[in-house]
Scaffold this motif. Sequence first.
Motif, PDB file in Angstrom:
ATOM      1  N   GLU A 166       0.827  -1.207   0.000  1.00  0.00           N
ATOM      2  CA  GLU A 166       0.000   0.000   0.000  1.00  0.00           C
ATOM      3  C   GLU A 166       0.865   1.263   0.000  1.00  0.00           C
ATOM      4  O   GLU A 166       0.612   2.197  -0.750  1.00  0.00           O
ATOM      5  N   GLU A 167       1.884   1.284   0.842  1.00  0.00           N
ATOM      6  CA  GLU A 167       2.772   2.448   0.939  1.00  0.00           C
ATOM      7  C   GLU A 167       3.973   2.352   0.001  1.00  0.00           C
ATOM      8  O   GLU A 167       4.792   3.262  -0.058  1.00  0.00           O
ATOM      9  N   LYS A 168       4.096   1.206  -0.702  1.00  0.00           N
ATOM     10  CA  LYS A 168       5.208   0.953  -1.626  1.00  0.00           C
ATOM     11  C   LYS A 168       6.554   1.088  -0.899  1.00  0.00           C
ATOM     12  O   LYS A 168       7.439   1.833  -1.300  1.00  0.00           O
ATOM     13  N   GLN A 169       6.668   0.338   0.189  1.00  0.00           N
ATOM     14  CA  GLN A 169       7.861   0.367   1.026  1.00  0.00           C
ATOM     15  C   GLN A 169       8.237  -1.048   1.451  1.00  0.00           C
ATOM     16  O   GLN A 169       7.389  -1.938   1.514  1.00  0.00           O
ATOM     17  N   ILE A 170       9.519  -1.209   1.768  1.00  0.00           N
ATOM     18  CA  ILE A 170      10.013  -2.448   2.352  1.00  0.00           C
ATOM     19  C   ILE A 170      10.715  -2.080   3.650  1.00  0.00           C
ATOM     20  O   ILE A 170      11.558  -1.181   3.676  1.00  0.00           O
ATOM     21  N   HIS A 171      10.356  -2.768   4.720  1.00  0.00           N
ATOM     22  CA  HIS A 171      10.975  -2.547   6.025  1.00  0.00           C
ATOM     23  C   HIS A 171      12.122  -3.540   6.170  1.00  0.00           C
ATOM     24  O   HIS A 171      11.922  -4.748   6.008  1.00  0.00           O
ATOM     25  N   VAL A 172      13.325  -3.030   6.438  1.00  0.00           N
ATOM     26  CA  VAL A 172      14.501  -3.896   6.548  1.00  0.00           C
ATOM     27  C   VAL A 172      15.163  -3.712   7.907  1.00  0.00           C
ATOM     28  O   VAL A 172      15.026  -2.666   8.558  1.00  0.00           O
ATOM     29  N   LEU A 173      15.894  -4.736   8.303  1.00  0.00           N
ATOM     30  CA  LEU A 173      16.677  -4.702   9.525  1.00  0.00           C
ATOM     31  C   LEU A 173      18.143  -4.715   9.116  1.00  0.00           C
ATOM     32  O   LEU A 173      18.622  -5.682   8.531  1.00  0.00           O
ATOM     33  N   ARG A 174      18.840  -3.645   9.397  1.00  0.00           N
ATOM     34  CA  ARG A 174      20.239  -3.505   8.989  1.00  0.00           C
ATOM     35  C   ARG A 174      21.177  -4.004  10.086  1.00  0.00           C
ATOM     36  O   ARG A 174      20.748  -4.395  11.161  1.00  0.00           O
ATOM     37  N   LYS A 175      22.454  -3.945   9.774  1.00  0.00           N
ATOM     38  CA  LYS A 175      23.466  -4.345  10.758  1.00  0.00           C
ATOM     39  C   LYS A 175      23.254  -3.588  12.062  1.00  0.00           C
ATOM     40  O   LYS A 175      22.883  -2.417  12.062  1.00  0.00           O
ATOM     41  N   GLY A 176      23.490  -4.264  13.155  1.00  0.00           N
ATOM     42  CA  GLY A 176      23.320  -3.644  14.454  1.00  0.00           C
ATOM     43  C   GLY A 176      21.873  -3.543  14.893  1.00  0.00           C
ATOM     44  O   GLY A 176      21.554  -2.868  15.860  1.00  0.00           O
ATOM     45  N   GLY A 177      20.968  -4.185  14.143  1.00  0.00           N
ATOM     46  CA  GLY A 177      19.562  -4.173  14.524  1.00  0.00           C
ATOM     47  C   GLY A 177      18.830  -2.889  14.172  1.00  0.00           C
ATOM     48  O   GLY A 177      17.721  -2.659  14.643  1.00  0.00           O
ATOM     49  N   LYS A 178      19.452  -2.033  13.348  1.00  0.00           N
ATOM     50  CA  LYS A 178      18.819  -0.768  12.973  1.00  0.00           C
ATOM     51  C   LYS A 178      17.696  -1.017  11.969  1.00  0.00           C
ATOM     52  O   LYS A 178      17.894  -1.647  10.939  1.00  0.00           O
ATOM     53  N   LYS A 179      16.498  -0.532  12.290  1.00  0.00           N
ATOM     54  CA  LYS A 179      15.350  -0.663  11.398  1.00  0.00           C
ATOM     55  C   LYS A 179      15.356   0.481  10.391  1.00  0.00           C
ATOM     56  O   LYS A 179      15.673   1.619  10.732  1.00  0.00           O
ATOM     57  N   ASP A 180      14.999   0.165   9.164  1.00  0.00           N
ATOM     58  CA  ASP A 180      14.990   1.161   8.107  1.00  0.00           C
ATOM     59  C   ASP A 180      13.826   0.871   7.169  1.00  0.00           C
ATOM     60  O   ASP A 180      13.320  -0.246   7.116  1.00  0.00           O
ATOM     61  N   VAL A 181      13.406   1.897   6.448  1.00  0.00           N
ATOM     62  CA  VAL A 181      12.330   1.765   5.468  1.00  0.00           C
ATOM     63  C   VAL A 181      12.882   2.204   4.124  1.00  0.00           C
ATOM     64  O   VAL A 181      13.507   3.254   4.009  1.00  0.00           O
ATOM     65  N   VAL A 182      12.647   1.371   3.105  1.00  0.00           N
ATOM     66  CA  VAL A 182      13.136   1.657   1.762  1.00  0.00           C
ATOM     67  C   VAL A 182      11.929   1.877   0.857  1.00  0.00           C
ATOM     68  O   VAL A 182      11.043   1.021   0.776  1.00  0.00           O
ATOM     69  N   ALA A 183      11.899   3.035   0.200  1.00  0.00           N
ATOM     70  CA  ALA A 183      10.831   3.314  -0.762  1.00  0.00           C
ATOM     71  C   ALA A 183      11.107   2.531  -2.042  1.00  0.00           C
ATOM     72  O   ALA A 183      12.261   2.410  -2.467  1.00  0.00           O
ATOM     73  N   VAL A 184      10.052   1.997  -2.642  1.00  0.00           N
ATOM     74  CA  VAL A 184      10.193   1.175  -3.840  1.00  0.00           C
ATOM     75  C   VAL A 184       9.251   1.733  -4.914  1.00  0.00           C
ATOM     76  O   VAL A 184       8.110   2.102  -4.626  1.00  0.00           O
ATOM     77  N   SER A 185       9.740   1.781  -6.140  1.00  0.00           N
ATOM     78  CA  SER A 185       8.917   2.312  -7.227  1.00  0.00           C
ATOM     79  C   SER A 185       7.723   1.391  -7.490  1.00  0.00           C
ATOM     80  O   SER A 185       7.801   0.179  -7.275  1.00  0.00           O
ATOM     81  N   PRO A 186       6.608   1.962  -7.953  1.00  0.00           N
ATOM     82  CA  PRO A 186       5.427   1.136  -8.244  1.00  0.00           C
ATOM     83  C   PRO A 186       5.710  -0.033  -9.201  1.00  0.00           C
ATOM     84  O   PRO A 186       5.242  -1.140  -8.945  1.00  0.00           O
ATOM     85  N   PRO A 187       6.479   0.171 -10.288  1.00  0.00           N
ATOM     86  CA  PRO A 187       6.760  -0.982 -11.155  1.00  0.00           C
ATOM     87  C   PRO A 187       7.547  -2.089 -10.432  1.00  0.00           C
ATOM     88  O   PRO A 187       7.306  -3.275 -10.659  1.00  0.00           O
ATOM     89  N   SER A 188       8.444  -1.712  -9.550  1.00  0.00           N
ATOM     90  CA  SER A 188       9.211  -2.713  -8.800  1.00  0.00           C
ATOM     91  C   SER A 188       8.322  -3.461  -7.814  1.00  0.00           C
ATOM     92  O   SER A 188       8.483  -4.673  -7.618  1.00  0.00           O
ATOM     93  N   MET A 189       7.384  -2.765  -7.198  1.00  0.00           N
ATOM     94  CA  MET A 189       6.457  -3.441  -6.292  1.00  0.00           C
ATOM     95  C   MET A 189       5.584  -4.424  -7.073  1.00  0.00           C
ATOM     96  O   MET A 189       5.276  -5.503  -6.581  1.00  0.00           O
ATOM     97  N   GLN A 190       5.226  -4.069  -8.303  1.00  0.00           N
ATOM     98  CA  GLN A 190       4.458  -4.987  -9.138  1.00  0.00           C
ATOM     99  C   GLN A 190       5.299  -6.220  -9.474  1.00  0.00           C
ATOM    100  O   GLN A 190       4.801  -7.344  -9.480  1.00  0.00           O
ATOM    101  N   ASP A 191       6.586  -6.017  -9.732  1.00  0.00           N
ATOM    102  CA  ASP A 191       7.487  -7.147  -9.992  1.00  0.00           C
ATOM    103  C   ASP A 191       7.535  -8.088  -8.790  1.00  0.00           C
ATOM    104  O   ASP A 191       7.558  -9.312  -8.949  1.00  0.00           O
ATOM    105  N   ILE A 192       7.540  -7.520  -7.591  1.00  0.00           N
ATOM    106  CA  ILE A 192       7.552  -8.343  -6.379  1.00  0.00           C
ATOM    107  C   ILE A 192       6.243  -9.128  -6.276  1.00  0.00           C
ATOM    108  O   ILE A 192       6.260 -10.323  -5.959  1.00  0.00           O
ATOM    109  N   LYS A 193       5.120  -8.489  -6.564  1.00  0.00           N
ATOM    110  CA  LYS A 193       3.836  -9.195  -6.548  1.00  0.00           C
ATOM    111  C   LYS A 193       3.838 -10.350  -7.550  1.00  0.00           C
ATOM    112  O   LYS A 193       3.370 -11.449  -7.243  1.00  0.00           O
ATOM    113  N   ASP A 194       4.373 -10.084  -8.741  1.00  0.00           N
ATOM    114  CA  ASP A 194       4.439 -11.129  -9.767  1.00  0.00           C
ATOM    115  C   ASP A 194       5.327 -12.283  -9.300  1.00  0.00           C
ATOM    116  O   ASP A 194       5.001 -13.447  -9.498  1.00  0.00           O
TER     117      ASP A 194
END
Length: 78
Positions: free
Chosen positions: A15-43
């Motif tokens: 919905e927000e076109k984002q991926i939540h990741v956990l980086r080194k050291g346990g740091k949480k981060d949010v990565v914005a993803v383009s709509p076409p890339s999110m569609q690729d992930i759905k596919d």
Amino acid sequence: MNELSNLRLRNLDFEEKQIHVLRKGGKKDVVAVSPPSMQDIKDYLAVRTEHYKGSNDDTAYVFLTRVNDPFPTAPSRL
């Protein structure tokens, strides 16, 4: 690479076109993803479910190497 191999379905926010990741050291981060890339992930998820018998449970890994096996995070040692 480790962020991708540990990615779980609950980390994908289509919905927000984002991926939540956990980086080194346990740091949480949010990565914005383009709509076409999110569609690729759905596919991919449609193929993943059909071909690899991947679970749709929130805790399931996104990327699998064999039937329902998560993508390895470190090289195996023989």
